[in-house]
Scaffold this active site. Sequence first.
Site, PDB file in Angstrom:
ATOM      1  N   HIS A   1      -6.033 -10.712   9.930  1.00  0.00           N
ATOM      2  CA  HIS A   1      -5.362  -9.429   9.706  1.00  0.00           C
ATOM      3  C   HIS A   1      -5.355  -8.649  11.027  1.00  0.00           C
ATOM      4  CE1 HIS A   1      -4.146  -5.599   8.269  1.00  0.00           C
ATOM      5  NE2 HIS A   1      -5.317  -5.030   8.534  1.00  0.00           N
TER       6      HIS A   1
ATOM      7  N   GLU B   1       0.847  -1.200   0.000  1.00  0.00           N
ATOM      8  CA  GLU B   1       0.000   0.000   0.000  1.00  0.00           C
ATOM      9  C   GLU B   1       0.874   1.239   0.000  1.00  0.00           C
ATOM     10  OE1 GLU B   1      -3.367   0.127   2.791  1.00  0.00           O
ATOM     11  OE2 GLU B   1      -2.800  -1.905   3.323  1.00  0.00           O
TER      12      GLU B   1
ATOM     13  N   CYS C   1      -4.795  -4.060   2.616  1.00  0.00           N
ATOM     14  CA  CYS C   1      -4.018  -5.097   3.317  1.00  0.00           C
ATOM     15  C   CYS C   1      -4.310  -6.515   2.828  1.00  0.00           C
ATOM     16  CB  CYS C   1      -4.269  -5.029   4.819  1.00  0.00           C
ATOM     17  SG  CYS C   1      -4.051  -3.385   5.494  1.00  0.00           S
TER      18      CYS C   1
HETATM   19  N1  CAA Z   1      -6.658   1.779  29.484  1.00  0.00           N
HETATM   20  C1  CAA Z   1      -7.153   0.713  28.823  1.00  0.00           C
HETATM   21  N2  CAA Z   1      -7.813   0.829  27.624  1.00  0.00           N
HETATM   22  C2  CAA Z   1      -7.974   2.076  27.108  1.00  0.00           C
HETATM   23  C3  CAA Z   1      -7.501   3.228  27.773  1.00  0.00           C
HETATM   24  C4  CAA Z   1      -6.806   3.048  29.003  1.00  0.00           C
HETATM   25  N3  CAA Z   1      -6.318   4.075  29.665  1.00  0.00           N
HETATM   26  N4  CAA Z   1      -7.810   4.300  27.006  1.00  0.00           N
HETATM   27  C5  CAA Z   1      -8.476   3.840  25.917  1.00  0.00           C
HETATM   28  N5  CAA Z   1      -8.567   2.489  25.988  1.00  0.00           N
HETATM   29  C6  CAA Z   1      -9.165   1.586  24.997  1.00  0.00           C
HETATM   30  C7  CAA Z   1     -10.485   2.094  24.437  1.00  0.00           C
HETATM   31  O1  CAA Z   1     -11.586   1.752  25.274  1.00  0.00           O
HETATM   32  C8  CAA Z   1     -10.515   1.390  23.094  1.00  0.00           C
HETATM   33  O2  CAA Z   1     -10.880   0.040  23.261  1.00  0.00           O
HETATM   34  P1  CAA Z   1     -12.328  -0.480  22.771  1.00  0.00           P
HETATM   35  O3  CAA Z   1     -12.418  -0.117  21.314  1.00  0.00           O
HETATM   36  O4  CAA Z   1     -12.287  -1.941  23.005  1.00  0.00           O
HETATM   37  O5  CAA Z   1     -13.325   0.277  23.579  1.00  0.00           O
HETATM   38  C9  CAA Z   1      -9.027   1.354  22.690  1.00  0.00           C
HETATM   39  O6  CAA Z   1      -8.289   1.549  23.889  1.00  0.00           O
HETATM   40  C10 CAA Z   1      -8.628   2.456  21.715  1.00  0.00           C
HETATM   41  O7  CAA Z   1      -9.041   3.686  22.243  1.00  0.00           O
HETATM   42  P2  CAA Z   1      -9.800   4.758  21.346  1.00  0.00           P
HETATM   43  O8  CAA Z   1     -10.882   4.083  20.554  1.00  0.00           O
HETATM   44  O9  CAA Z   1     -10.153   5.933  22.176  1.00  0.00           O
HETATM   45  O10 CAA Z   1      -8.578   5.130  20.387  1.00  0.00           O
HETATM   46  P3  CAA Z   1      -8.526   6.158  19.214  1.00  0.00           P
HETATM   47  O11 CAA Z   1      -9.855   6.714  18.897  1.00  0.00           O
HETATM   48  O12 CAA Z   1      -7.436   7.119  19.524  1.00  0.00           O
HETATM   49  O13 CAA Z   1      -8.029   5.267  17.987  1.00  0.00           O
HETATM   50  C11 CAA Z   1      -8.463   3.755  16.208  1.00  0.00           C
HETATM   51  C12 CAA Z   1      -8.437   3.938  17.719  1.00  0.00           C
HETATM   52  C13 CAA Z   1      -9.691   4.504  15.648  1.00  0.00           C
HETATM   53  C14 CAA Z   1      -8.597   2.267  15.882  1.00  0.00           C
HETATM   54  C15 CAA Z   1      -7.182   4.352  15.596  1.00  0.00           C
HETATM   55  O14 CAA Z   1      -6.051   3.698  16.122  1.00  0.00           O
HETATM   56  C16 CAA Z   1      -7.141   4.295  14.089  1.00  0.00           C
HETATM   57  O15 CAA Z   1      -7.714   5.117  13.392  1.00  0.00           O
HETATM   58  N6  CAA Z   1      -6.384   3.299  13.542  1.00  0.00           N
HETATM   59  C17 CAA Z   1      -6.204   3.174  12.095  1.00  0.00           C
HETATM   60  C18 CAA Z   1      -7.352   2.462  11.448  1.00  0.00           C
HETATM   61  C19 CAA Z   1      -7.386   0.990  11.813  1.00  0.00           C
HETATM   62  O16 CAA Z   1      -6.389   0.378  12.150  1.00  0.00           O
HETATM   63  N7  CAA Z   1      -8.591   0.397  11.699  1.00  0.00           N
HETATM   64  C20 CAA Z   1      -8.744  -1.038  11.917  1.00  0.00           C
HETATM   65  C21 CAA Z   1      -9.735  -1.653  10.965  1.00  0.00           C
HETATM   66  S1  CAA Z   1      -9.261  -1.223   9.295  1.00  0.00           S
HETATM   67  C22 CAA Z   1      -7.994  -2.311   8.906  1.00  0.00           C
HETATM   68  O17 CAA Z   1      -7.817  -3.315   9.527  1.00  0.00           O
HETATM   69  C23 CAA Z   1      -7.130  -1.963   7.731  1.00  0.00           C
HETATM   70  C24 CAA Z   1      -5.802  -1.483   8.230  1.00  0.00           C
HETATM   71  O18 CAA Z   1      -4.889  -2.261   8.425  1.00  0.00           O
HETATM   72  C25 CAA Z   1      -5.633  -0.036   8.447  1.00  0.00           C
END
Ligand code: CAA
Length: 449
Positions: A244, A83, A120
């Site tokens: 994945h 990618e 991916c």
């Molecule tokens: N202690 C323990 N857990 C905590 C915590 C703490 N202090 N603070 C937050 N968490 C948990 C949250 O509850 C959450 O878990 P759940 O979803 O189980 O509730 C987790 O940690 C992540 O926290 P947030 O959701 O608040 O995190 P975020 O909004 O900053 O980002 C994300 C999360 C949206 C996945 C971000 O990392 C992102 O955009 N990632 C890129 C996109 C991605 O990877 N998507 C996955 C599917 S797409 C795919 O698979 C293709 C690819 O490879 C990209």
Amino acid sequence: MTEVGIDAVEIWTGKLTLDLANTFAPAKGEDPEKYTKGLGLNASSFPDTYEDIVTMGANAAHRLMEHEGLEPEDIGRIDVATESAFDNSKPVSTYIAGCLEEVFEGEFSHANKGERKFACVAGTQSIDDAYNWIKAGRHRGRSALVIATDTALYARNDPGEATQGAGAVAMLISEDPDLVSLSTEQGYGSADETDFLKPNQQFPSVDGKRSVQVYLARMREALEDFESVAGRVTAEDFAYGPFHTPFPGMVRKAALFAYRHMTRDTAIEDELAEEIGRQPREEAFDNDSEYEDALREYMDGLKRTESYREWYARVIDPTLTISRNVGNWYTGSVHLARTSALKTAFDEGRDLAGERLLVGSYGSGAQAEIHAETVQNTWEEKIDDLTIDEQIERRYDLSFEEYERVHDVHNHAIETEHDGEIEEFTAPESEFVFGGWGRMGERKYRFIE
Ligand code: CAA
């Protein structure tokens, strides 16, 4: 019937690392457990200033060919899945072949080279292409080299920044493979989605929360499609389930849905009924919201049961060991998950020959693919060769300020003198490195002894 599958695998991690709990979290003012517990990640891999998708892919392929005692004429196809491509015309596989020709005597003059794109899932699609080429009898006894290589970088301050990673997985696809054979049966879940994309830009535009939902929906459809050709899948059919892994927390979510699906109408559902009730059935509810509330309550109970926790620890958790310490490698990620599971079995001295894996690949945009693999009798020799633990251990540990500099070096929009003037954090040894630009804007590479 001829078996076709993965004959050997080699992994190359980017040589730098960013510690998410101790370096990234304090700089972002976040609780370290958001990364280690929430996302399930300890660290990311980054490319040093002389590394890119070509060097990492070529280095993984070079090692693979050396282990296997292969020469270029043994290879009839080179397919690169990425990618992170930097050219809309010339495929990365030609650069990698050029690198390999520097160190091997022969040439890949009669190999078909290409580049595969579907986020991916493209690494798995390249394996598919090789499988079909061999099954069609067009391979003339030769093998295919499939290389999944990515620098999975996000824009600074994007929520995806915590899930970055960089590395390559090289796989040899052959007749009568030594590692795993692939099932003829496959399932797909595919839809036109706008969850994660790079419209002619280096860093992705991501709707992170939506991407999680799209992953789960397409995986469920792929599993149902797989079952329509391979028959019902139950929780005890597979030794491991490599999926994945954009971050381990994503797989944790997917695994719970998969377990619910695989235990429905089985003795496990009956056994769990006393503790958490039976699974809600849609037809028993008057409206969607009542059904969804009941499902949520059931899932909350399910994830706490001993039965689920034991299954997760045995079948899923071992697939996440490498990913936890290197982050997302996009096209290579599911192939790291498979390798991680096999490595765990090897380290535990487990006899895995004849056992099956349920492999779930996913690409944003979006498509999931599910197939089964059967572990071959000679699998241990292939896993014994891997050096990924040592590579992870040897990485240079970046400070936050160094991380910012490295991110800038790899950012195409920022002008840096990328021609040997830039500080390297590690010393290259027996590997390909980026060596500057040619007169038509092409990249140059050289092998450092
Ligand atoms: N202690 C323990 N857990 C905590 C915590 C703490 N202090 N603070 C937050 N968490 C948990 C949250 O509850 C959450 O878990 P759940 O979803 O189980 O509730 C987790 O940690 C992540 O926290 P947030 O959701 O608040 O995190 P975020 O909004 O900053 O980002 C994300 C999360 C949206 C996945 C971000 O990392 C992102 O955009 N990632 C890129 C996109 C991605 O990877 N998507 C996955 C599917 S797409 C795919 O698979 C293709 C690819 O490879 C990209």
